[in-house]
Design a protein around this motif. Structure first.
Motif, PDB file in Angstrom:
ATOM      1  N   ARG A  21       0.819  -1.225   0.095  1.00 21.95           N
ATOM      2  CA  ARG A  21      -0.032   0.078   0.022  1.00 21.95           C
ATOM      3  C   ARG A  21       0.900   1.214   0.072  1.00 21.95           C
ATOM      4  O   ARG A  21       0.673   2.221  -0.876  1.00 21.95           O
ATOM      5  CB  ARG A  21      -0.893   0.002   1.330  1.00 21.95           C
ATOM      6  N   LEU A  22       2.007   1.136   0.817  1.00 21.41           N
ATOM      7  CA  LEU A  22       2.619   2.401   0.918  1.00 21.41           C
ATOM      8  C   LEU A  22       3.460   2.839  -0.671  1.00 21.41           C
ATOM      9  O   LEU A  22       3.599   3.686  -1.000  1.00 21.41           O
ATOM     10  CB  LEU A  22       3.967   2.194   1.829  1.00 21.41           C
ATOM     11  N   ALA A  23       3.947   1.383  -1.097  1.00 27.30           N
ATOM     12  CA  ALA A  23       4.754   1.499  -2.427  1.00 27.30           C
ATOM     13  C   ALA A  23       3.645   2.187  -3.491  1.00 27.30           C
ATOM     14  O   ALA A  23       3.871   3.158  -4.183  1.00 27.30           O
ATOM     15  CB  ALA A  23       5.110   0.404  -2.812  1.00 27.30           C
ATOM     16  N   SER A  24       2.395   1.491  -3.549  1.00 29.31           N
ATOM     17  CA  SER A  24       1.380   2.093  -4.372  1.00 29.31           C
ATOM     18  C   SER A  24       1.236   3.420  -4.278  1.00 29.31           C
ATOM     19  O   SER A  24       0.887   4.297  -5.012  1.00 29.31           O
ATOM     20  CB  SER A  24       0.010   1.458  -4.295  1.00 29.31           C
ATOM     21  N   LEU A  25       0.941   3.930  -2.920  1.00 27.99           N
ATOM     22  CA  LEU A  25       0.669   5.507  -2.698  1.00 27.99           C
ATOM     23  C   LEU A  25       1.814   6.383  -3.165  1.00 27.99           C
ATOM     24  O   LEU A  25       1.600   7.293  -3.586  1.00 27.99           O
ATOM     25  CB  LEU A  25       0.453   5.524  -0.936  1.00 27.99           C
ATOM     26  N   PHE A  26       2.999   5.954  -2.685  1.00 29.83           N
ATOM     27  CA  PHE A  26       4.187   6.775  -3.057  1.00 29.83           C
ATOM     28  C   PHE A  26       4.470   7.036  -4.635  1.00 29.83           C
ATOM     29  O   PHE A  26       5.042   7.924  -4.959  1.00 29.83           O
ATOM     30  CB  PHE A  26       5.425   6.404  -2.235  1.00 29.83           C
ATOM     31  N   ASP A  27       4.156   5.625  -5.246  1.00 31.05           N
ATOM     32  CA  ASP A  27       4.550   5.724  -6.558  1.00 31.05           C
ATOM     33  C   ASP A  27       3.634   6.341  -7.626  1.00 31.05           C
ATOM     34  O   ASP A  27       3.796   6.730  -8.638  1.00 31.05           O
ATOM     35  CB  ASP A  27       4.348   4.322  -7.111  1.00 31.05           C
ATOM     36  N   ARG A  28       2.374   7.301  -6.717  1.00 37.03           N
ATOM     37  CA  ARG A  28       1.509   8.084  -7.643  1.00 37.03           C
ATOM     38  C   ARG A  28       2.287   9.143  -7.948  1.00 37.03           C
ATOM     39  O   ARG A  28       1.973   9.946  -8.872  1.00 37.03           O
ATOM     40  CB  ARG A  28       0.356   8.567  -6.700  1.00 37.03           C
ATOM     41  N   ALA A  29       3.431   9.773  -7.331  1.00 39.32           N
ATOM     42  CA  ALA A  29       4.084  10.765  -7.721  1.00 39.32           C
ATOM     43  C   ALA A  29       5.362  10.621  -8.647  1.00 39.32           C
ATOM     44  O   ALA A  29       6.326  11.388  -8.756  1.00 39.32           O
ATOM     45  CB  ALA A  29       4.726  11.406  -6.557  1.00 39.32           C
ATOM     46  N   ARG A  30       5.523   9.450  -9.015  1.00 40.67           N
ATOM     47  CA  ARG A  30       6.465   8.911 -10.056  1.00 40.67           C
ATOM     48  C   ARG A  30       6.627   9.910 -11.135  1.00 40.67           C
ATOM     49  O   ARG A  30       5.735  10.319 -11.737  1.00 40.67           O
ATOM     50  CB  ARG A  30       6.231   7.505 -10.646  1.00 40.67           C
ATOM     51  N   LEU A  31       7.883  10.414 -11.295  1.00 40.20           N
ATOM     52  CA  LEU A  31       8.523  11.306 -12.297  1.00 40.20           C
ATOM     53  C   LEU A  31       7.873  11.038 -13.811  1.00 40.20           C
ATOM     54  O   LEU A  31       7.669  11.812 -14.663  1.00 40.20           O
ATOM     55  CB  LEU A  31       9.694  11.768 -12.103  1.00 40.20           C
ATOM     56  N   THR A  32       8.196   9.782 -14.099  1.00 50.28           N
ATOM     57  CA  THR A  32       7.995   9.462 -15.510  1.00 50.28           C
ATOM     58  C   THR A  32       6.330   9.450 -15.899  1.00 50.28           C
ATOM     59  O   THR A  32       5.986   9.344 -17.032  1.00 50.28           O
ATOM     60  CB  THR A  32       8.159   7.859 -15.686  1.00 50.28           C
ATOM     61  N   HIS A  33       5.656   9.824 -14.831  1.00 49.39           N
ATOM     62  CA  HIS A  33       4.079   9.996 -14.909  1.00 49.39           C
ATOM     63  C   HIS A  33       3.877  11.460 -15.578  1.00 49.39           C
ATOM     64  O   HIS A  33       2.574  11.817 -15.928  1.00 49.39           O
ATOM     65  CB  HIS A  33       3.097   9.678 -14.016  1.00 49.39           C
ATOM     66  N   PHE A  34       4.826  12.352 -15.555  1.00 51.35           N
ATOM     67  CA  PHE A  34       4.695  13.732 -15.635  1.00 51.35           C
ATOM     68  C   PHE A  34       5.598  14.220 -16.763  1.00 51.35           C
ATOM     69  O   PHE A  34       6.502  13.244 -17.200  1.00 51.35           O
ATOM     70  CB  PHE A  34       5.137  14.567 -14.555  1.00 51.35           C
ATOM     71  N   PRO A  35       5.306  15.103 -17.584  1.00 55.83           N
ATOM     72  CA  PRO A  35       6.251  15.504 -18.669  1.00 55.83           C
ATOM     73  C   PRO A  35       7.812  15.909 -18.208  1.00 55.83           C
ATOM     74  O   PRO A  35       7.864  16.258 -17.081  1.00 55.83           O
ATOM     75  CB  PRO A  35       5.454  16.910 -19.018  1.00 55.83           C
ATOM     76  N   ALA A  36       8.628  15.592 -19.076  1.00 51.17           N
ATOM     77  CA  ALA A  36       9.810  16.216 -18.768  1.00 51.17           C
ATOM     78  C   ALA A  36       9.992  17.794 -18.716  1.00 51.17           C
ATOM     79  O   ALA A  36       9.304  18.296 -19.259  1.00 51.17           O
ATOM     80  CB  ALA A  36      11.010  15.495 -19.889  1.00 51.17           C
TER      81      ALA A  36
END
Length: 370
Positions: free
Chosen positions: A266-281
């Protein structure tokens, strides 16, 4: 921009076989990891579920925070650097009132030089209270003409809420709220600097500060100099598989030994929401420099490589150090990354040099395709 799904997260196990995937760690990383493990994170559990639900159910950062009004104290000058403390009100209204009072420290040359006005926001790492560490690492850049703006993280140092001891946050929700506020405040400060007449602005940080610098840069749709130091694409493996994971009692967080693995996921899933590859460079990724540590026990190299691949025109540098030791042995390389990011922003080639003694500061060549 979307946080994306987390169905492709790597399998995470609580045994040491998974942790060993991080490779040979520096002894100092192991020592600090052991000592920090005695100061537990999230001892009060998950915290406010409304905060956690908002991360899962909504997409933050949809609006651009406005510039903030900073009240500056009287400056102090020492060794050619003018140091000034400032206060502002955080643009993040979800912070508790005592925490919402923001603090920033400005370092700039006491003998201003000619040329374009240049400023860099410097973000703090995990559990980093105060400004002394960043002053020691980045302070010399102020004498070179780069004005530095050091932010104090919410819940740390001058911004601790009443009753909080130390910088180990009690709940996951507090940590999430802190990170959301760091990004809001960094973006607001960048806007403040731009409105204040700075012609070239940038953002940097080490570890968590480096990740937050990358997130702030990805959300700022104007060219920036970016130096993301000892950071990866996602904080999830840092908190669930590296040395920092030893600071978290997943059995307690999951309610039982049987629930430990579910809590880790659950913690991994929650923190991975901010993964930089989900955002534009970043808009001008060529002026982004990533620096990674070869013996890092906190940030896996796979995460840094993933970020470098996503920021296709960025530059990746390696130092032969651990996550902690680099803060003391590789300060020249950390400063050079910031200095050279601004050189790239100006359209110039960086002038870093490889020291003969250790080949510890270089840009690895990609392996040829077969």
């Amino acid at each position: 921009m979307s946080f994306g799904d987390t169905s492709n997260l790597p399998d995470i196990s609580v045994d040491d076989n998974v942790i060993s995937l991080f490779g040979p760690w520096h002894p100092l990383d192991r020592l600090i990891g052991y000592l920090n493990g005695r100061s537990r994170l999230f001892v009060n559990g998950w915290g406010d579920e409304r905060v956690l639900a908002s991360v899962l159910d909504t997409e933050p950062f949809q609006s651009s925070p406005a510039a903030v009004a900073i009240a500056w104290d009287r400056p102090h000058v020492a060794r050619g650097v003018e140091r000034t403390a400032g206060r502002f009100v955080s643009p993040n209204t979800a912070l508790p009132e005592p925490v919402r009072a923001g603090h920033v420290q400005r370092l700039r040359s006491a003998r201003p030089r000619g040329g374009p006005r240049t400023a860099c926001v410097v973000l703090a790492g995990s559990r980093e209270e105060g400004f002394a560490l960043r002053q020691g690492i980045f302070g010399p850049l102020a004498r070179e003409g780069i004005d530095l703006y050091l932010l104090e993280n919410p819940y740390y140092g001058l911004r601790r809420p009443p009753g909080q001891r130390g910088a180990s946050l009690g709940t996951v929700a507090e940590h999430v709220l802190m990170n959301l506020a760091i990004v809001d405040e960094a973006r607001s400060l960048l806007a403040t600097l731009r409105e204040g007449g700075y012609e070239q602005i940038g953002v940097t940080g080490y570890s968590m500060g480096g990740f937050m610098a990358g997130l702030a840069a990805s959300l700022t749709r104007e060219p920036l100099a970016v130096a993301a130091l000892a950071a990866g694409a996602s904080p999830a493996p840092v908190f669930t598989r590296g040395l920092l994971a030893h600071s978290i009692d997943f059995t307690d967080l999951g309610g039982s030994a049987a629930g430990a693995e579910a809590a880790r996921r659950r913690l991994a899933s929650l923190f991975d929401r901010a993964r930089l590859t989900h955002f534009p460079a970043p808009l001008h990724a060529r002026s982004a420099i990533l620096l990674a540590c070869r013996r890092d026990g906190y940030v896996p190299r796979t995460e840094t490589l993933a970020l470098h691949a996503h920021w296709a025109s960025s530059e990746l540098r390696w130092v032969n150090a651990g996550h902690i030791s680099a803060l003391f042995t590789e300060r020249h390389a950390l400063r050079a990354a910031v200095r050279d990011a601004f050189a790239r922003l100006r359209g110039q080639e960086p002038r870093h040099r490889i020291r003969p003694r250790a080949m510890s500061y270089f840009v690895p060549r990609p392996s040829p395709r077969r």
